[in-house]
Design a protein around this motif. Structure first.
Motif, PDB file in Angstrom:
ATOM      1  N   GLU A  70      22.191  -0.929   4.995  1.00 16.84           N
ATOM      2  CA  GLU A  70      21.877  -2.302   5.393  1.00 16.84           C
ATOM      3  C   GLU A  70      20.916  -2.323   6.570  1.00 16.84           C
ATOM      4  N   GLN A  71      21.138  -1.433   7.542  1.00 17.42           N
ATOM      5  CA  GLN A  71      20.255  -1.371   8.697  1.00 17.42           C
ATOM      6  C   GLN A  71      18.861  -0.892   8.296  1.00 17.42           C
ATOM      7  N   PHE A  72      18.818   0.067   7.372  1.00 16.70           N
ATOM      8  CA  PHE A  72      17.520   0.545   6.881  1.00 16.70           C
ATOM      9  C   PHE A  72      16.759  -0.578   6.190  1.00 16.70           C
ATOM     10  N   LEU A  73      17.427  -1.327   5.320  1.00 15.22           N
ATOM     11  CA  LEU A  73      16.777  -2.426   4.609  1.00 15.22           C
ATOM     12  C   LEU A  73      16.312  -3.503   5.578  1.00 15.22           C
ATOM     13  N   TYR A  74      17.089  -3.728   6.641  1.00 14.30           N
ATOM     14  CA  TYR A  74      16.715  -4.734   7.637  1.00 14.30           C
ATOM     15  C   TYR A  74      15.414  -4.343   8.332  1.00 14.30           C
ATOM     16  N   THR A  75      15.333  -3.101   8.806  1.00 16.09           N
ATOM     17  CA  THR A  75      14.114  -2.650   9.480  1.00 16.09           C
ATOM     18  C   THR A  75      12.951  -2.522   8.498  1.00 16.09           C
ATOM     19  N   ALA A  76      13.249  -2.086   7.277  1.00 12.63           N
ATOM     20  CA  ALA A  76      12.196  -1.957   6.266  1.00 12.63           C
ATOM     21  C   ALA A  76      11.603  -3.309   5.905  1.00 12.63           C
ATOM     22  N   SER A  77      12.412  -4.368   5.978  1.00 14.51           N
ATOM     23  CA  SER A  77      11.893  -5.700   5.667  1.00 14.51           C
ATOM     24  C   SER A  77      10.833  -6.119   6.678  1.00 14.51           C
ATOM     25  N   GLY A  78      11.054  -5.789   7.945  1.00 15.94           N
ATOM     26  CA  GLY A  78      10.058  -6.106   8.958  1.00 15.94           C
ATOM     27  C   GLY A  78       8.777  -5.328   8.756  1.00 15.94           C
ATOM     28  N   MET A  79       8.897  -4.033   8.448  1.00 14.09           N
ATOM     29  CA  MET A  79       7.714  -3.210   8.214  1.00 14.09           C
ATOM     30  C   MET A  79       6.977  -3.642   6.943  1.00 14.09           C
ATOM     31  N   THR A  80       7.724  -4.084   5.940  1.00  7.83           N
ATOM     32  CA  THR A  80       7.095  -4.567   4.710  1.00  7.83           C
ATOM     33  C   THR A  80       6.261  -5.806   4.989  1.00  7.83           C
ATOM     34  N   ALA A  81       6.788  -6.708   5.809  1.00  7.97           N
ATOM     35  CA  ALA A  81       6.053  -7.925   6.156  1.00  7.97           C
ATOM     36  C   ALA A  81       4.777  -7.590   6.924  1.00  7.97           C
ATOM     37  N   ILE A  82       4.870  -6.661   7.871  1.00 10.11           N
ATOM     38  CA  ILE A  82       3.697  -6.262   8.652  1.00 10.11           C
ATOM     39  C   ILE A  82       2.651  -5.613   7.744  1.00 10.11           C
ATOM     40  N   ALA A  83       3.095  -4.736   6.851  1.00  7.40           N
ATOM     41  CA  ALA A  83       2.176  -4.077   5.922  1.00  7.40           C
ATOM     42  C   ALA A  83       1.511  -5.095   5.000  1.00  7.40           C
ATOM     43  N   ALA A  84       2.264  -6.093   4.567  1.00  5.78           N
ATOM     44  CA  ALA A  84       1.713  -7.111   3.669  1.00  5.78           C
ATOM     45  C   ALA A  84       0.599  -7.898   4.355  1.00  5.78           C
ATOM     46  N   VAL A  85       0.802  -8.238   5.613  1.00  3.50           N
ATOM     47  CA  VAL A  85      -0.247  -8.937   6.361  1.00  3.50           C
ATOM     48  C   VAL A  85      -1.488  -8.057   6.468  1.00  3.50           C
ATOM     49  N   ALA A  86      -1.289  -6.785   6.817  1.00  2.00           N
ATOM     50  CA  ALA A  86      -2.419  -5.866   7.001  1.00  2.00           C
ATOM     51  C   ALA A  86      -3.200  -5.659   5.699  1.00  2.00           C
ATOM     52  N   LEU A  87      -2.490  -5.612   4.569  1.00  3.76           N
ATOM     53  CA  LEU A  87      -3.162  -5.365   3.290  1.00  3.76           C
ATOM     54  C   LEU A  87      -3.862  -6.606   2.744  1.00  3.76           C
ATOM     55  N   SER A  88      -3.398  -7.784   3.126  1.00  4.21           N
ATOM     56  CA  SER A  88      -3.903  -9.016   2.513  1.00  4.21           C
ATOM     57  C   SER A  88      -5.116  -9.600   3.209  1.00  4.21           C
ATOM     58  N   ILE A  89      -5.300  -9.324   4.497  1.00  9.14           N
ATOM     59  CA  ILE A  89      -6.313 -10.051   5.261  1.00  9.14           C
ATOM     60  C   ILE A  89      -7.747  -9.718   4.836  1.00  9.14           C
ATOM     61  N   ARG A  90      -7.950  -8.608   4.141  1.00  9.39           N
ATOM     62  CA  ARG A  90      -9.289  -8.222   3.718  1.00  9.39           C
ATOM     63  C   ARG A  90      -9.676  -8.819   2.370  1.00  9.39           C
ATOM     64  N   LEU A  91      -8.729  -9.375   1.638  1.00  7.35           N
ATOM     65  CA  LEU A  91      -8.937  -9.672   0.224  1.00  7.35           C
ATOM     66  C   LEU A  91     -10.075 -10.653  -0.037  1.00  7.35           C
ATOM     67  N   VAL A  92     -10.182 -11.710   0.776  1.00  8.18           N
ATOM     68  CA  VAL A  92     -11.249 -12.689   0.590  1.00  8.18           C
ATOM     69  C   VAL A  92     -12.231 -12.658   1.757  1.00  8.18           C
ATOM     70  N   ALA A  93     -11.714 -12.539   2.981  1.00 11.19           N
ATOM     71  CA  ALA A  93     -12.571 -12.566   4.168  1.00 11.19           C
ATOM     72  C   ALA A  93     -13.613 -11.460   4.129  1.00 11.19           C
ATOM     73  N   GLU A  94     -13.217 -10.271   3.680  1.00  5.65           N
ATOM     74  CA  GLU A  94     -14.148  -9.149   3.619  1.00  5.65           C
ATOM     75  C   GLU A  94     -15.281  -9.430   2.647  1.00  5.65           C
ATOM     76  N   GLU A  95     -14.967 -10.075   1.533  1.00  6.98           N
ATOM     77  CA  GLU A  95     -16.003 -10.402   0.552  1.00  6.98           C
ATOM     78  C   GLU A  95     -16.950 -11.465   1.087  1.00  6.98           C
ATOM     79  N   ARG A  96     -16.415 -12.408   1.876  1.00  3.34           N
ATOM     80  CA  ARG A  96     -17.283 -13.412   2.476  1.00  3.34           C
ATOM     81  C   ARG A  96     -18.244 -12.764   3.476  1.00  3.34           C
ATOM     82  N   GLN A  97     -17.726 -11.821   4.266  1.00  6.36           N
ATOM     83  CA  GLN A  97     -18.583 -11.136   5.234  1.00  6.36           C
ATOM     84  C   GLN A  97     -19.664 -10.313   4.544  1.00  6.36           C
TER      85      GLN A  97
END
Length: 244
Positions: free
Chosen positions: A56-83
């Protein structure tokens, strides 16, 4: 035609993750931090948790890291193409906005899922050396995938709003952080706002079942609905900017 266009966008974006150092940096950071936290919780000298509590503790911490990774992976998807000016090619091609965004979303979700699967050895260590169920692991990882998908959709909306990746990261972080913080806020605010915050928060009430290995239909519907909402909003933003 729609599936073919989405598939082309998917392969293009997924290959971009595989070829770019950014994807590997995100994966390395997630695996490193998850590994350190898992060691401290499960194998550290002061660890006194039972097997189920460790998971349970692992899943709790992994959820936070998953959210951070999702933000990092998503921000390039459209903005990078516009640039780079390549988004104009997609805008003038016979591909609809929702097909573009769906292909980009699925590619990011596939890469994020690979990172998530790479952490599977940690709960498997608990399974081998302790007493937990396979169902608990599967439900927990389903929750991580759903949470990651929702945050990716938020990031996709943020990157559709601006051509600057740093601004997109800030917008996605603010929206995601606010939805996370609604969970503790719901516990301190009385009804009716407390119930509303608990129902809307991306963590807390809706994440607790997955963390405990219990699958509730309401939580499944919540994450799917939130993902759809932010993808729909991103599509409308793209459609509006097409006519600017």
């Amino acid at each position: 035609m729609a599936l073919a266009a989405t598939g082309i966008i998917f392969r293009r974006e997924f290959n971009a993750y595989v070829r770019s150092p950014m994807g590997y940096i995100v994966a390395a950071v997630v695996l490193l931090i998850d590994g350190i936290l898992f060691y401290v919780t499960a194998l550290g000298p002061d660890s006194q948790f039972l097997s189920g509590e460790v998971l349970e503790q692992f899943l709790y911490t992994a959820s936070g890291m998953t959210a951070i990774a999702a933000v990092a992976l998503s921000i390039r998807l459209v903005a990078e193409e516009r640039q780079a000016g390549t988004l104009l090619l997609l805008d003038t091609s016979p591909v609809r906005d929702w097909e573009i965004l769906l292909g980009k979303f699925l590619s990011a979700l596939a890469f994020l899922s690979l990172i998530t699967v790479a952490t599977l050895y940690m709960p498997l260590l608990i399974l081998v050396n302790g007493k937990i169920s396979v169902g608990h692991i599967l439900i927990g990882y389903l929750g991580l995938t759903l949470l990651g998908g929702t945050v990716l959709a938020i990031g996709l909306l943020a990157t559709a709003l601006t051509r600057h990746q740093l601004v997109a990261a800030a917008v996605a972080s603010v929206i995601t952080g606010t939805l996370f913080l609604l969970a503790p806020l719901a516990e301190r605010v009385g009804p009716p706002f407390g119930r509303f915050f608990a129902a809307v928060t991306i963590h807390g009430r809706h994440w607790a079942g997955f963390q405990d290995g219990i699958l509730h239909l309401r939580d499944l519907v919540y994450y799917l609905a939130m993902t759809y909402f932010f993808l729909f909003a991103a599509t409308k933003v793209m459609e509006a900017k097409r006519w600017e």
